[in-house]
Design an enzyme around this catalytic site. Structure first.
Site, PDB file in Angstrom:
ATOM      1  N   ARG A   1      66.669  50.628  51.271  1.00 34.05           N
ATOM      2  CA  ARG A   1      65.249  50.301  51.246  1.00 34.05           C
ATOM      3  C   ARG A   1      65.097  48.926  50.597  1.00 34.05           C
ATOM      4  O   ARG A   1      65.922  48.513  49.787  1.00 34.05           O
ATOM      5  CB  ARG A   1      64.472  51.349  50.454  1.00 34.05           C
ATOM      6  CG  ARG A   1      64.615  52.775  50.994  1.00 34.05           C
ATOM      7  CD  ARG A   1      63.948  53.771  50.059  1.00 34.05           C
ATOM      8  NE  ARG A   1      63.990  55.135  50.584  1.00 34.05           N
ATOM      9  CZ  ARG A   1      64.961  56.017  50.320  1.00 34.05           C
ATOM     10  NH1 ARG A   1      65.980  55.660  49.536  1.00 34.05           N
ATOM     11  NH2 ARG A   1      64.922  57.239  50.828  1.00 34.05           N
TER      12      ARG A   1
ATOM     13  N   LYS B   1      64.464  57.866  41.646  1.00 36.73           N
ATOM     14  CA  LYS B   1      65.573  58.184  40.751  1.00 36.73           C
ATOM     15  C   LYS B   1      65.418  57.447  39.419  1.00 36.73           C
ATOM     16  O   LYS B   1      64.979  56.306  39.368  1.00 36.73           O
ATOM     17  CB  LYS B   1      66.917  57.805  41.389  1.00 36.73           C
ATOM     18  CG  LYS B   1      67.175  58.425  42.759  1.00 36.73           C
ATOM     19  CD  LYS B   1      67.267  59.938  42.684  1.00 36.73           C
ATOM     20  CE  LYS B   1      67.592  60.526  44.051  1.00 36.73           C
ATOM     21  NZ  LYS B   1      67.619  62.002  44.029  1.00 36.73           N
TER      22      LYS B   1
ATOM     23  N   HIS C   1      62.169  48.592  56.608  1.00 37.13           N
ATOM     24  CA  HIS C   1      62.202  50.036  56.835  1.00 37.13           C
ATOM     25  C   HIS C   1      62.551  50.355  58.285  1.00 37.13           C
ATOM     26  O   HIS C   1      63.175  51.381  58.567  1.00 37.13           O
ATOM     27  CB  HIS C   1      60.867  50.675  56.450  1.00 37.13           C
ATOM     28  CG  HIS C   1      61.022  52.089  55.976  1.00 37.13           C
ATOM     29  ND1 HIS C   1      61.693  52.409  54.812  1.00 37.13           N
ATOM     30  CD2 HIS C   1      60.623  53.271  56.503  1.00 37.13           C
ATOM     31  CE1 HIS C   1      61.686  53.724  54.640  1.00 37.13           C
ATOM     32  NE2 HIS C   1      61.047  54.267  55.653  1.00 37.13           N
TER      33      HIS C   1
ATOM     34  N   ARG D   1      66.148  50.249  58.513  1.00 40.36           N
ATOM     35  CA  ARG D   1      66.662  51.524  57.983  1.00 40.36           C
ATOM     36  C   ARG D   1      66.576  52.614  59.053  1.00 40.36           C
ATOM     37  O   ARG D   1      67.524  53.377  59.259  1.00 40.36           O
ATOM     38  CB  ARG D   1      65.864  51.901  56.735  1.00 40.36           C
ATOM     39  CG  ARG D   1      66.234  53.248  56.122  1.00 40.36           C
ATOM     40  CD  ARG D   1      65.499  53.425  54.788  1.00 40.36           C
ATOM     41  NE  ARG D   1      65.418  54.824  54.388  1.00 40.36           N
ATOM     42  CZ  ARG D   1      66.399  55.491  53.779  1.00 40.36           C
ATOM     43  NH1 ARG D   1      67.542  54.886  53.503  1.00 40.36           N
ATOM     44  NH2 ARG D   1      66.235  56.752  53.441  1.00 40.36           N
TER      45      ARG D   1
ATOM     46  N   HIS E   1      68.207  60.979  52.015  1.00 40.83           N
ATOM     47  CA  HIS E   1      66.987  61.779  52.078  1.00 40.83           C
ATOM     48  C   HIS E   1      67.213  63.079  51.312  1.00 40.83           C
ATOM     49  O   HIS E   1      68.223  63.749  51.510  1.00 40.83           O
ATOM     50  CB  HIS E   1      66.631  62.126  53.535  1.00 40.83           C
ATOM     51  CG  HIS E   1      66.015  60.998  54.286  1.00 40.83           C
ATOM     52  ND1 HIS E   1      66.610  60.423  55.390  1.00 40.83           N
ATOM     53  CD2 HIS E   1      64.856  60.320  54.094  1.00 40.83           C
ATOM     54  CE1 HIS E   1      65.837  59.451  55.851  1.00 40.83           C
ATOM     55  NE2 HIS E   1      64.777  59.365  55.087  1.00 40.83           N
TER      56      HIS E   1
ATOM     57  N   TYR F   1      64.408  62.450  62.849  1.00 36.85           N
ATOM     58  CA  TYR F   1      65.146  61.328  63.440  1.00 36.85           C
ATOM     59  C   TYR F   1      65.954  61.811  64.639  1.00 36.85           C
ATOM     60  O   TYR F   1      65.989  61.167  65.683  1.00 36.85           O
ATOM     61  CB  TYR F   1      66.108  60.726  62.408  1.00 36.85           C
ATOM     62  CG  TYR F   1      65.498  59.777  61.426  1.00 36.85           C
ATOM     63  CD1 TYR F   1      65.542  58.404  61.643  1.00 36.85           C
ATOM     64  CD2 TYR F   1      64.897  60.227  60.263  1.00 36.85           C
ATOM     65  CE1 TYR F   1      65.011  57.508  60.732  1.00 36.85           C
ATOM     66  CE2 TYR F   1      64.358  59.351  59.335  1.00 36.85           C
ATOM     67  CZ  TYR F   1      64.420  57.998  59.579  1.00 36.85           C
ATOM     68  OH  TYR F   1      63.890  57.119  58.679  1.00 36.85           O
TER      69      TYR F   1
END
Length: 313
Positions: free
Chosen positions: A162, A188, A258, A261, A285, A294
């Site tokens: 990201r 995190k 993104h 990504r 994820h 996806y």
């Protein structure tokens, strides 16, 4: 609706909003919540959030507060905003109330105010590996900027990073001996190690050699213009890098970090024959169901069924 002048504010000697925002780890969350709460108080109180008007809101009784937030939600629905946008604004208000309760400045909760059901991660379309290579091939490695940009683009693709994760990197986070990069993932507290590709390391090494020795606490990727040389790249700078590079390469789809990504994750699913467990190690994820979206989009099951039905007539 305009609120009357607040009363009995002697117990509030600090700005609860500022305290709340400082309590949030992510700069993006702080900006989003500040914007959402500004909209709430402008809409419902006719003024921007201040210690006084916030204290008035927090001093309402349980039912008054719920009624006010429900009216605000109705206002947002009337504006035809997306459910995800509405939910973020409601979350900001709930976060303010919850924080105030914890520090003894509020007696009610907003648990009875429900968010809207939102479909998330639906648009996972990106570009093919061939198209992404077309983008990177248009970045010349001869200049200092070119070396930096190529290293960034490699990380966005090879490791599906990201843009905030790229922005937050320091020189000391790069550990070539271990073939690792320490990143601070979304949501995190600490940093986690990810493995780099040989090609990715080569580009990072070229960039670091060209920029010269720098302290470990300096940003791994920095600005290069005269006015701000050496400063940390912003998220907007990385967004502009991806978008302009794609445009220069003749890619018609509007690209963003993104979307790179998305492209990398989709390509990984394709290369592993849909091994979501394995690709989850790349995407990081927390919810495997996100990767299933996806994978569904990769197969285009709905389009296939639509074509089958059309051929029946």
């Amino acid at each position: 609706m305009f609120l009357p002048s607040p009363n009995n504010l002697s117990g509030l000697n600090q700005n609860i909003l500022e305290e709340l925002l400082r309590d949030k780890r992510s700069p993006n969350t702080r900006r989003t919540y500040a914007k959402a709460l500004k909209d709430f108080f402008l809409t419902m109180a006719g003024e921007e959030p201040s210690p006084d008007v916030i204290a008035w809101f927090l001093s309402l009784d349980h039912f008054q507060a719920i009624a006010m937030v429900l009216r605000y939600r109705a206002e947002l629905l009337a504006k035809d905003l997306k459910p995800a946008t509405i939910n973020v604004r409601l979350a900001a208000i709930k976060s303010l109330v919850n924080y105030a309760r914890r520090v003894g400045k509020c007696q009610y909760t907003l648990e009875d105010v429900e968010g809207l059901k939102a479909e998330t991660y639906r648009d996972t379309t990106g570009v093919s590996p061939t198209s992404f290579k077309q983008i990177t091939d248009h970045i010349t490695p001869d200049s200092l900027k070119g070396k930096r940009d190529l290293a960034i683009m490699r990380l966005l693709w090879d490791n599906a990073l990201r843009r905030a994760e790229v922005c937050g990197l320091n020189v000391g986070d790069y550990q070539p001996t271990e073939r690792q990069l320490l990143i601070k993932g979304k949501g995190k507290l600490g940093k986690q190690a990810i493995t780099l590709s040989a090609k990715g390391m080569a580009l990072i090494n070229q960039w670091l050699t060209a920029i010269g020795p720098r302290p470990k606490n300096e940003p791994l990727f920095c600005t290069l213009d005269r006015a701000t040389f050496g400063h940390r790249l912003s998220g907007n700078a990385i967004y502009n890098l991806v978008r302009t590079s794609a445009e220069s390469a003749g890619i018609h789809k509007v690209m963003s970090p993104h979307r790179v990504r998305h492209s990398a994750i989709t390509a990984a699913l394709e290369a592993t024959n849909g091994d979501t467990r394995k690709v989850q190690k790349l995407s990081r994820h927390s919810n495997l169901n996100t990767l299933m979206i996806y994978d569904d989009n990769r197969h285009q099951h709905q389009a296939q069924i639509t074509d089958i039905l059309a051929d029946l007539l």
